[in-house]
Write a protein that holds these residues in place. Sequence first.
Motif, PDB file in Angstrom:
ATOM      1  N   ILE A 534      81.925  12.830  -0.674  1.00  0.00           N
ATOM      2  CA  ILE A 534      82.827  12.601  -1.807  1.00  0.00           C
ATOM      3  C   ILE A 534      82.057  12.743  -3.112  1.00  0.00           C
ATOM      4  CG2 ILE A 534      84.218  10.867  -2.998  1.00  0.00           C
ATOM      5  CD1 ILE A 534      84.988   9.753  -0.247  1.00  0.00           C
ATOM      6  N   ALA A 535      80.849  12.163  -3.157  1.00  0.00           N
ATOM      7  CA  ALA A 535      80.037  12.225  -4.375  1.00  0.00           C
ATOM      8  C   ALA A 535      79.658  13.663  -4.709  1.00  0.00           C
ATOM      9  CB  ALA A 535      78.790  11.374  -4.220  1.00  0.00           C
ATOM     10  N   THR A 536      79.227  14.426  -3.714  1.00  0.00           N
ATOM     11  CA  THR A 536      78.825  15.811  -3.971  1.00  0.00           C
ATOM     12  C   THR A 536      80.012  16.689  -4.334  1.00  0.00           C
ATOM     13  OG1 THR A 536      78.965  16.299  -1.587  1.00  0.00           O
ATOM     14  CG2 THR A 536      76.807  15.685  -2.465  1.00  0.00           C
ATOM     15  N   THR A 537      81.185  16.340  -3.831  1.00  0.00           N
ATOM     16  CA  THR A 537      82.391  17.105  -4.187  1.00  0.00           C
ATOM     17  C   THR A 537      82.787  16.841  -5.633  1.00  0.00           C
ATOM     18  OG1 THR A 537      83.191  17.045  -1.898  1.00  0.00           O
ATOM     19  CG2 THR A 537      84.810  17.509  -3.625  1.00  0.00           C
ATOM     20  N   LEU A 538      82.707  15.567  -6.052  1.00  0.00           N
ATOM     21  CA  LEU A 538      83.104  15.189  -7.413  1.00  0.00           C
ATOM     22  C   LEU A 538      82.055  15.605  -8.445  1.00  0.00           C
ATOM     23  CD1 LEU A 538      84.519  11.604  -6.727  1.00  0.00           C
ATOM     24  CD2 LEU A 538      85.828  13.671  -7.246  1.00  0.00           C
ATOM     25  N   ALA A 539      80.780  15.543  -8.068  1.00  0.00           N
ATOM     26  CA  ALA A 539      79.704  15.881  -9.008  1.00  0.00           C
ATOM     27  C   ALA A 539      78.655  16.721  -8.291  1.00  0.00           C
ATOM     28  CB  ALA A 539      79.083  14.617  -9.587  1.00  0.00           C
ATOM     29  N   PRO A 540      78.967  17.972  -7.996  1.00  0.00           N
ATOM     30  CA  PRO A 540      78.061  18.805  -7.196  1.00  0.00           C
ATOM     31  C   PRO A 540      76.743  19.131  -7.879  1.00  0.00           C
ATOM     32  CG  PRO A 540      79.861  20.120  -8.078  1.00  0.00           C
ATOM     33  CD  PRO A 540      80.192  18.700  -8.379  1.00  0.00           C
ATOM     34  N   GLN A 541      76.681  18.981  -9.215  1.00  0.00           N
ATOM     35  CA  GLN A 541      75.462  19.335  -9.931  1.00  0.00           C
ATOM     36  C   GLN A 541      74.690  18.114 -10.405  1.00  0.00           C
ATOM     37  OE1 GLN A 541      74.590  22.392  -9.821  1.00  0.00           O
ATOM     38  NE2 GLN A 541      76.535  23.152  -9.016  1.00  0.00           N
ATOM     39  N   THR A 542      74.870  16.983  -9.749  1.00  0.00           N
ATOM     40  CA  THR A 542      74.137  15.768 -10.081  1.00  0.00           C
ATOM     41  C   THR A 542      72.936  15.623  -9.158  1.00  0.00           C
ATOM     42  OG1 THR A 542      76.132  14.650 -10.878  1.00  0.00           O
ATOM     43  CG2 THR A 542      74.256  13.249 -10.277  1.00  0.00           C
ATOM     44  N   VAL A 543      71.790  15.361  -9.762  1.00  0.00           N
ATOM     45  CA  VAL A 543      70.562  15.222  -8.984  1.00  0.00           C
ATOM     46  C   VAL A 543      70.644  13.994  -8.075  1.00  0.00           C
ATOM     47  CG1 VAL A 543      68.073  14.795  -9.113  1.00  0.00           C
ATOM     48  CG2 VAL A 543      69.167  16.361 -10.727  1.00  0.00           C
ATOM     49  N   GLY A 544      70.265  14.171  -6.822  1.00  0.00           N
ATOM     50  CA  GLY A 544      70.176  13.063  -5.885  1.00  0.00           C
ATOM     51  C   GLY A 544      71.275  13.008  -4.855  1.00  0.00           C
ATOM     52  N   TYR A 545      72.437  13.520  -5.179  1.00  0.00           N
ATOM     53  CA  TYR A 545      73.572  13.403  -4.261  1.00  0.00           C
ATOM     54  C   TYR A 545      73.384  14.281  -3.025  1.00  0.00           C
ATOM     55  CZ  TYR A 545      76.133  10.852  -7.898  1.00  0.00           C
ATOM     56  OH  TYR A 545      76.546   9.925  -8.823  1.00  0.00           O
ATOM     57  N   HIS A 546      72.985  15.528  -3.208  1.00  0.00           N
ATOM     58  CA  HIS A 546      72.776  16.408  -2.059  1.00  0.00           C
ATOM     59  C   HIS A 546      71.611  15.908  -1.200  1.00  0.00           C
ATOM     60  CE1 HIS A 546      75.670  19.524  -3.087  1.00  0.00           C
ATOM     61  NE2 HIS A 546      75.257  19.431  -4.348  1.00  0.00           N
ATOM     62  N   GLY A 547      70.579  15.393  -1.852  1.00  0.00           N
ATOM     63  CA  GLY A 547      69.450  14.855  -1.102  1.00  0.00           C
ATOM     64  C   GLY A 547      69.839  13.652  -0.267  1.00  0.00           C
ATOM     65  N   ALA A 548      70.688  12.782  -0.811  1.00  0.00           N
ATOM     66  CA  ALA A 548      71.145  11.616  -0.059  1.00  0.00           C
ATOM     67  C   ALA A 548      71.993  12.044   1.138  1.00  0.00           C
ATOM     68  CB  ALA A 548      71.946  10.697  -0.977  1.00  0.00           C
ATOM     69  N   LEU A 549      72.858  13.024   0.922  1.00  0.00           N
ATOM     70  CA  LEU A 549      73.677  13.525   2.024  1.00  0.00           C
ATOM     71  C   LEU A 549      72.791  14.145   3.108  1.00  0.00           C
ATOM     72  CD1 LEU A 549      76.342  14.233   3.367  1.00  0.00           C
ATOM     73  CD2 LEU A 549      76.514  16.233   1.860  1.00  0.00           C
ATOM     74  N   ALA A 550      71.734  14.835   2.701  1.00  0.00           N
ATOM     75  CA  ALA A 550      70.813  15.432   3.667  1.00  0.00           C
ATOM     76  C   ALA A 550      70.173  14.353   4.548  1.00  0.00           C
ATOM     77  CB  ALA A 550      69.735  16.222   2.939  1.00  0.00           C
ATOM     78  N   LYS A 551      69.821  13.223   3.941  1.00  0.00           N
ATOM     79  CA  LYS A 551      69.217  12.136   4.719  1.00  0.00           C
ATOM     80  C   LYS A 551      70.206  11.565   5.735  1.00  0.00           C
ATOM     81  CE  LYS A 551      65.941  10.768   1.122  1.00  0.00           C
ATOM     82  NZ  LYS A 551      65.533   9.713   0.170  1.00  0.00           N
ATOM     83  N   ALA A 552      71.472  11.431   5.337  1.00  0.00           N
ATOM     84  CA  ALA A 552      72.487  10.920   6.261  1.00  0.00           C
ATOM     85  C   ALA A 552      72.685  11.888   7.422  1.00  0.00           C
ATOM     86  CB  ALA A 552      73.800  10.687   5.519  1.00  0.00           C
TER      87      ALA A 552
END
Length: 583
Positions: A534-552
């Motif tokens: 949800i976070a990456t969809t709403l703010a795809p260009q925010t630092v940290g969100y894609h990295g957090a999803l990768a960890k999950a």
Amino acid sequence: MNTGTYTEPLRSETVRDSPKLGWLARKLREPGVLLRLSAIFLAALYVRTVTYGFVYDDLGIVFIQWKGWAALKSLFLHDLFASASGTGSDYYRPLSSALGIIFVHWTGGTPGWFHLAAVAIHVTAFYLAYLFGRHLFRSEWMALLTAFFYSIHPAKVEPVAWVGSSWCDGIGALFFFASLICYFKWRETSRNGWIAGSLLFYAACLLTKETLAVLPGLIAVHFWLSETSRQKIRKSFLLLLPYAIAIAGYFVLRHIALTPHVVSAGVGKPYLKPSFTATNIWSAPLACWWYVKHLVWPTGLAVMYDSIIVTTPKLWNFVAPGIALLLSGGIGIWIWLRHRSVEATVMVAFFVLTMAPYIVLAPMAQQHDRYLYLASYPFAALIAWLLLAPSRVPAQARYAIGLLLIASWAASTWHETGFWVDNLSLWQRASVIAPNSVRPKVVLADEYALAGNLPAAEEIITEGLNAHPASAYLLYSQAALAERRDDLTKAKSGYERAFTADSFGNLKPICASKVGNLAMKEKDYAEAERWYRIATTLAPQTVGYHGALAKALHAQGRETEAAEQYRLEVQVSTAIRRAANSL
């Protein structure tokens, strides 16, 4: 262009020495002596602010990283609060930022130097206001008294005690008065060098604060009323044409600068543009009345006030202030008709022009005392005129009234200045003055939390939620406090409620990320993935969100998908870093 019509000399108003007056009394009746004493008094009134620190958003306005003299030009390519993510506001004030960063370079960014500069700026504004008055009123005493009342009015507390405002409103006022003084010097000497100086200072006004664009209107009013030549229309056009070219160039530059400069990196966002709707009309009378009240009764000041935005006109928020303004305006017109003069008309135009942007755009420009920095000059002139003009009131009584007003304003200024000592005091005051506003409570709770006083923070948040139970920002703050206490269940519930309550979408990405973080702590990786997506969809260009999803994803053994998210994280981080280097 030679006008040949504006040659009235400054009136001599030297008070005759009386044998009954001692040497000191005679000295105190000399304008030059009073001018110096006034400047010293003003400096003493604000000198304790030199011990204050940075407050509010000072750091974002003036504390910019020094990257060398060549890098200053980049400040003219974006807005005041621009970040690597794109434009942060519609405030285009590059000269203010440039002066701030140069001062940081020279002083090392020590707060005391900035506050000392703010006091010096205000004292200089007093002197320039005095010079402007000498040219306009052609009266030494009228100029001095107007400038003094103007400078000690408590509405100046915010622009002097707060560095961020001083670097915009204070410095902008210097350029404003300097431009007008140059115009008057041109009218008196017919030397075109003075009009060139006026244009130069006007350009500085535009690059310091947007609302100072109204200055040519004031020049137009004075020139039209004081010019007696048969070629008045032609001369007015030739005079105002360079100012029109300057403001046209400014708006072109402003549009280019505020257009997202990092769109190619995929992280740009459009800036907020002024809009005009019916709400502007409904809000105008209440906004105007609010500023008039703060001029007449400048007490109970704060960094923030309860909203005066009117969406539905009613008796108390539209009709009543409208009637009050009509009555006040009627009295003002009656006085003006009895004492009609160029000076009086210019003062009316001065007030209307300097306040118009904040009245017309009241729904967007939340009311602040700093907006009265220039607009209080005509009010000070009115008071000075009432005290100096011949009347049936004995001179001794007028002197007493003037001294009482000076004493009360000085006491109020000293009292109100004390609330700007630090962020905690500042927002405690705002929470009291604006009990129905959400932001003071959110910021105050944050300040209590930073100070380690979590019970006080929770009390403020609870108080705010009792009045605004659906406030996304209060719910978010409540969840953050619960997370600090390791109450993960309450924190997760709070972030989810804040996510749902956020109608504008500003908090949704970060709330989703926070819920994902809590799910990771509980090792509920599927739930964490859901919220991170949800976070990456709403703010795809925010630092940290894609990295957090990768960890999950990695925790679930989905390495291919995790690798893709890591790749996106690197891409976003690189784009943001590149954009940050361009600022």
